[in-house]
Design a protein around this motif. Sequence first.
Motif, PDB file in Angstrom:
ATOM      1  N   THR A  48       0.889  -1.159   0.000  1.00  0.00           N
ATOM      2  CA  THR A  48       0.000   0.000   0.000  1.00  0.00           C
ATOM      3  C   THR A  48       0.928   1.210   0.000  1.00  0.00           C
ATOM      4  O   THR A  48       2.159   1.043   0.059  1.00  0.00           O
ATOM      5  CB  THR A  48      -0.915   0.033   1.240  1.00  0.00           C
ATOM      6  N   ARG A 216      -7.607  -3.135  -4.824  1.00  0.00           N
ATOM      7  CA  ARG A 216      -7.837  -1.693  -4.919  1.00  0.00           C
ATOM      8  C   ARG A 216      -8.132  -1.294  -6.359  1.00  0.00           C
ATOM      9  O   ARG A 216      -9.018  -0.469  -6.621  1.00  0.00           O
ATOM     10  CB  ARG A 216      -6.628  -0.919  -4.378  1.00  0.00           C
ATOM     11  N   ALA A 246      -4.017   3.284  -7.754  1.00  0.00           N
ATOM     12  CA  ALA A 246      -4.116   2.233  -6.737  1.00  0.00           C
ATOM     13  C   ALA A 246      -2.927   2.260  -5.791  1.00  0.00           C
ATOM     14  O   ALA A 246      -3.013   1.772  -4.656  1.00  0.00           O
ATOM     15  CB  ALA A 246      -4.230   0.862  -7.406  1.00  0.00           C
TER      16      ALA A 246
END
Length: 690
Positions: A48, A216, A246
């Motif tokens: 992430t 995502r 994303a």
Amino acid sequence: MPDLLIELFSEEIPARMQAAARDSLRRLVTDGLVEAGLTYAGAGAFSTPRRLVLAIEGLSAESRPSRDERKGPRLDAPQQAIEGFLRSTGLALGDLEIRDDKKARVYYAVATRPGRPAAQIVAEVLEGAIRNFPWPKSMRWGAGALRWVRPLHSILCLLHDEAGAQVVPLSVDGIEAGESTRGHRFMAPEAFAVTSFEDYAARLRRARVMLDSAEREAAITQGARNLAFAAGLDLVEDAGLLAEVAGLVEWPVPLLGRIPEAFLGLPAEVLQTSMREHQKFFSARDPKSGRIEGFVTVANIETPDDGATILKGNLKVLAARLSDARFFWENDLRVAKAGMADWAEGLKSVTFQSRLGSQADRIGRVAALAREIAPLVGADPDQAARAAGIAKLDLRSAMVGEFPELQGVMGRYYALAAGEAEAVADAARDHYSPLGPSDAVPSAPVSVAVALADKLDTLTGFWAIDEKPTGSKDPFALRRAALGVIRLVLGNGVRAGLSDLFAKGFGAHQGGQSAGADLLSFFHDRLKVFLRDQGVRHDVIDACLALPGSDDLALLVRRATALAEVLKTEDGANLIQGFKRANNILTQAEARDGVEYSFGADPKFAETEEERALFDALDQADARIAPAMASGDFAAAMAAMAALRGPVDAFFTAVQVNSDNEIVRRNRLNLLSRIRQTCSGVADLARIEG
């Protein structure tokens, strides 16, 4: 067997680096564990914006014990040799084993290493991975020596099995490994402990973090499509932007906005490029008019007003950006409507390459070459020359100065505004194409002529000054230019000899003519790569390259494709073996006898039905192959050649070539020469492997 969970939690990692970072973390850790003697069942890496994560399943609890043996000198070896062996092993003489080895007794050094627990190995491997991580760019912060892409805040490192979770003892520049992480920066910033990967992923989701980038991406796509559909619009798909966005959010929240009316008159490409490059917005178009009328932005937070405040702020920035684009557009249109003379004059001072002159010089060369190529592709020579003359003028426009990726695209708009014919304007847009293996190939005749001229001028120019690709270096994208020529020629069935086109291109460059053969060889290498990707073997291409006319790429590829198809048949494959047998026998006989057996095979000296049948088959094949090759019907020529398989097989089964009768022997060798000559009229089968 325990599972391993690793999380490296930091400030925001640039989106463009995340995919490579996932792969690097997985590779560095798993390779290190295996080298240290551990095994594992599977590994998955995730990212992430604020974390890199590695989950390993089925890790062995400890490494296997190892035993290393090293053979030393004989017992009666000089003392110096024995002492040197002891120093190299770090052992004393009494630690060595003595074994019988053939006729002598020999010293052996034996070292046994017990297995090590997984936690100890994981700590060593992970610390090494962190300290040696291959970030494209990294930084130091505070007083520490550690380098990371952005400041590293925490390390989560857990080994867990049915008995529970264990924190792996590890410290890197004062950062102690633990069992805690954090959720979304704003919606769930508190720290929490986890006990396994499943617990980690579930608690992250509750803390508003989607761990998997693919998830995502799917959430962004589905949400954006739904919003666009509800507004009567179609989402403009953009895979590159999707992957980037994303990597910018942990909890994607798509929001749709409308482009202000004042900017809807801008070209769709301008709107889309400006929103993508400046604000990472997806475009949404009206399905009826094709106009870009909306945008989708992806927030990283849920808000009480359902994103209204976020959209308001984004619209304010968007209006400012699009105001700039509208200013560029309107100014550029004024120049275009005046004939673009200012831009043409400006290109005289823009250097293309120090030894190849200015962009204006290059335009003159491309225009002259496009005029020559036009008849070969069915284009009007005047239109081709005119299109080449204006194709690069948009390089001086304000819009292309702001968005270089719009060169060519804007050229078409400006050409139409200047009153140019549509074919000329289209060629201005298309002349860079195809830019890559997935880019569309122009098919309009004027566009094809200008695109070919542009690429051939580049290639002949750089060959003339001896600036060629070397190894992996290709600073001027000459390989891409050659592939573009190949795709243009093959995609449009252009029948032209490259040598003639090279001569026209080299004609504009002093001293470049001698480089033509080398440039043709470069094209053949590019063609092999191109056809290999389509399933045509390199040896098949080599067999066809050996024949005259190898600079006509369309003809060459048709011949190679036909040969490749024949070789897939039983007759074709077996004929190759018969041809090679004939060629080998003939070559050996010619070397031994010092003569060339290439004339005089006469059926009256044939002693067997198989010989006479082969004479007849060769006569029939010659009668079919020559006209088929002349007309370009390579499938028919290859079929006629493959039909020789049966008579050739029968001949070798029934006949001994090296007869005791010298007249019969010479006749049979000359008959083998006919096999070679007949087949060589189709391709050089000696180059076929296997």
